[in-house]
Design a protein around this motif. Structure first.
Motif, mmCIF file in Angstrom:
data_model
loop_
_atom_site.group_PDB
_atom_site.id
_atom_site.type_symbol
_atom_site.label_atom_id
_atom_site.label_comp_id
_atom_site.label_asym_id
_atom_site.label_seq_id
_atom_site.Cartn_x
_atom_site.Cartn_y
_atom_site.Cartn_z
ATOM 1 N N TYR A 10 0.833 -1.207 0.000
ATOM 2 C CA TYR A 10 0.000 0.000 0.000
ATOM 3 C C TYR A 10 0.863 1.251 0.000
ATOM 4 O O TYR A 10 1.807 1.365 0.746
ATOM 5 C CB TYR A 10 -0.925 0.010 1.221
ATOM 6 N N LYS A 11 0.530 2.196 -0.844
ATOM 7 C CA LYS A 11 1.229 3.478 -0.896
ATOM 8 C C LYS A 11 0.163 4.568 -0.900
ATOM 9 O O LYS A 11 -0.521 4.774 -1.879
ATOM 10 C CB LYS A 11 2.073 3.582 -2.166
ATOM 11 N N GLY A 12 0.019 5.244 0.217
ATOM 12 C CA GLY A 12 -0.971 6.315 0.318
ATOM 13 C C GLY A 12 -0.279 7.668 0.316
ATOM 14 O O GLY A 12 0.886 7.795 0.679
ATOM 15 N N GLU A 13 -1.008 8.669 -0.115
ATOM 16 C CA GLU A 13 -0.477 10.025 -0.116
ATOM 17 C C GLU A 13 -0.529 10.579 1.305
ATOM 18 O O GLU A 13 -1.563 10.512 1.978
ATOM 19 C CB GLU A 13 -1.303 10.912 -1.051
ATOM 20 N N ILE A 14 0.568 11.143 1.750
ATOM 21 C CA ILE A 14 0.629 11.751 3.078
ATOM 22 C C ILE A 14 0.105 13.176 2.964
ATOM 23 O O ILE A 14 0.706 14.024 2.309
ATOM 24 C CB ILE A 14 2.070 11.716 3.632
ATOM 25 N N LYS A 15 -1.030 13.440 3.569
ATOM 26 C CA LYS A 15 -1.705 14.736 3.415
ATOM 27 C C LYS A 15 -1.210 15.797 4.397
ATOM 28 O O LYS A 15 -1.427 16.970 4.180
ATOM 29 C CB LYS A 15 -3.211 14.567 3.599
ATOM 30 N N ASP A 16 -0.572 15.382 5.501
ATOM 31 C CA ASP A 16 -0.160 16.369 6.491
ATOM 32 C C ASP A 16 1.339 16.689 6.410
ATOM 33 O O ASP A 16 1.977 17.001 7.404
ATOM 34 C CB ASP A 16 -0.558 15.929 7.900
ATOM 35 N N ARG A 17 1.869 16.664 5.192
ATOM 36 C CA ARG A 17 3.274 17.047 4.987
ATOM 37 C C ARG A 17 3.443 18.532 5.275
ATOM 38 O O ARG A 17 2.524 19.335 5.078
ATOM 39 C CB ARG A 17 3.708 16.759 3.547
ATOM 40 N N GLU A 18 4.602 18.921 5.715
ATOM 41 C CA GLU A 18 4.871 20.310 6.082
ATOM 42 C C GLU A 18 4.581 21.276 4.933
ATOM 43 O O GLU A 18 4.024 22.352 5.152
ATOM 44 C CB GLU A 18 6.323 20.458 6.542
ATOM 45 N N GLU A 19 4.897 20.896 3.729
ATOM 46 C CA GLU A 19 4.693 21.802 2.590
ATOM 47 C C GLU A 19 3.214 22.091 2.304
ATOM 48 O O GLU A 19 2.887 23.001 1.555
ATOM 49 C CB GLU A 19 5.394 21.295 1.328
ATOM 50 N N ASN A 20 2.316 21.352 2.929
ATOM 51 C CA ASN A 20 0.883 21.587 2.737
ATOM 52 C C ASN A 20 0.307 22.628 3.698
ATOM 53 O O ASN A 20 -0.890 22.877 3.679
ATOM 54 C CB ASN A 20 0.104 20.279 2.899
ATOM 55 N N PHE A 21 1.150 23.241 4.524
ATOM 56 C CA PHE A 21 0.652 24.154 5.553
ATOM 57 C C PHE A 21 1.119 25.590 5.357
ATOM 58 O O PHE A 21 1.188 26.362 6.302
ATOM 59 C CB PHE A 21 0.994 23.615 6.945
ATOM 60 N N HIS A 22 1.439 25.964 4.126
ATOM 61 C CA HIS A 22 1.692 27.359 3.756
ATOM 62 C C HIS A 22 2.739 28.037 4.632
ATOM 63 O O HIS A 22 2.549 29.155 5.093
ATOM 64 C CB HIS A 22 0.384 28.161 3.762
ATOM 65 N N GLY A 23 3.842 27.349 4.873
ATOM 66 C CA GLY A 23 4.928 27.917 5.674
ATOM 67 C C GLY A 23 4.817 27.645 7.160
ATOM 68 O O GLY A 23 5.705 28.006 7.924
ATOM 69 N N ASN A 24 3.732 27.034 7.573
ATOM 70 C CA ASN A 24 3.557 26.696 8.986
ATOM 71 C C ASN A 24 3.942 25.243 9.235
ATOM 72 O O ASN A 24 4.075 24.456 8.300
ATOM 73 C CB ASN A 24 2.110 26.908 9.422
ATOM 74 N N ARG A 25 4.092 24.936 10.509
ATOM 75 C CA ARG A 25 4.316 23.559 10.950
ATOM 76 C C ARG A 25 3.227 23.208 11.940
ATOM 77 O O ARG A 25 2.730 24.069 12.659
ATOM 78 C CB ARG A 25 5.664 23.437 11.658
ATOM 79 N N LEU A 26 2.880 21.953 11.988
ATOM 80 C CA LEU A 26 1.940 21.500 13.011
ATOM 81 C C LEU A 26 2.711 21.280 14.302
ATOM 82 O O LEU A 26 3.788 20.683 14.306
ATOM 83 C CB LEU A 26 1.263 20.197 12.586
ATOM 84 N N LEU A 27 2.155 21.779 15.392
ATOM 85 C CA LEU A 27 2.769 21.608 16.701
ATOM 86 C C LEU A 27 1.687 21.107 17.650
ATOM 87 O O LEU A 27 0.600 21.682 17.736
ATOM 88 C CB LEU A 27 3.334 22.941 17.199
ATOM 89 N N PHE A 28 1.977 20.016 18.333
ATOM 90 C CA PHE A 28 1.078 19.466 19.329
ATOM 91 C C PHE A 28 1.496 20.026 20.682
ATOM 92 O O PHE A 28 2.677 20.003 21.031
ATOM 93 C CB PHE A 28 1.165 17.935 19.355
ATOM 94 N N ILE A 29 0.513 20.521 21.459
ATOM 95 C CA ILE A 29 0.791 21.131 22.754
ATOM 96 C C ILE A 29 -0.149 20.525 23.791
ATOM 97 O O ILE A 29 -1.373 20.551 23.617
ATOM 98 C CB ILE A 29 0.574 22.659 22.728
ATOM 99 N N GLY A 30 0.427 19.973 24.869
ATOM 100 C CA GLY A 30 -0.386 19.374 25.920
ATOM 101 C C GLY A 30 -0.039 19.928 27.287
ATOM 102 O O GLY A 30 1.119 20.182 27.590
#
Length: 120
Positions: A10-30
């Motif tokens: 199986y080869k799926g497209e990774i949708k949450d790649r950094e380049e998909n966030f318009h210069g932003n990065r996802l950050l998890f904060i707990g």
């Protein structure tokens, strides 16, 4: 979080790649010991944001609804990057503090353990 496909090859497209966030990065904060927020929040942030801006401008928007927030002593917060304790440099960027795309930071506020000590 990595996923293991049940179908071999199986080869799926990774949708949450950094380049998909318009210069932003996802950050998890707990926030440790505050399960009114049952899981870390995931927010898009620019890697050029300073850690001080994250603490002063972003965190209140996420956590100030909790009754403990007014009692947080910011100079006593214990910070964790993934599972390791770390001391952020407030005037450095998130990038310079080692926070990458889909990184996790957690913080503990000594003496504050949720509503009436319930960890909620």
């Amino acid at each position: 979080m990595s996923v293991i496909a049940l179908k071999e090859g199986y080869k799926g497209e990774i949708k949450d790649r950094e380049e998909n966030f318009h210069g932003n990065r996802l950050l998890f904060i707990g926030w440790e010991d505050h399960l009114m927020f049952c899981a870390p929040h995931c927010i898009p942030v620019p890697p050029s944001m300073t850690f001080a801006a994250l603490v002063n401008d972003v965190l209140p928007g996420i956590y100030s609804a909790h009754p403990d927030w007014a009692s947080v002593k910011f100079d006593e917060i214990e910070w964790f990057r993934s599972n390791e304790r770390f001391t952020p440099v407030l005037d450095r960027t998130l990038e310079e503090n080692g926070l990458r795309h889909k990184g996790l930071i957690r913080f503990r506020t000594p003496g504050l353990t949720g509503i009436h000590g319930s960890c909620s």
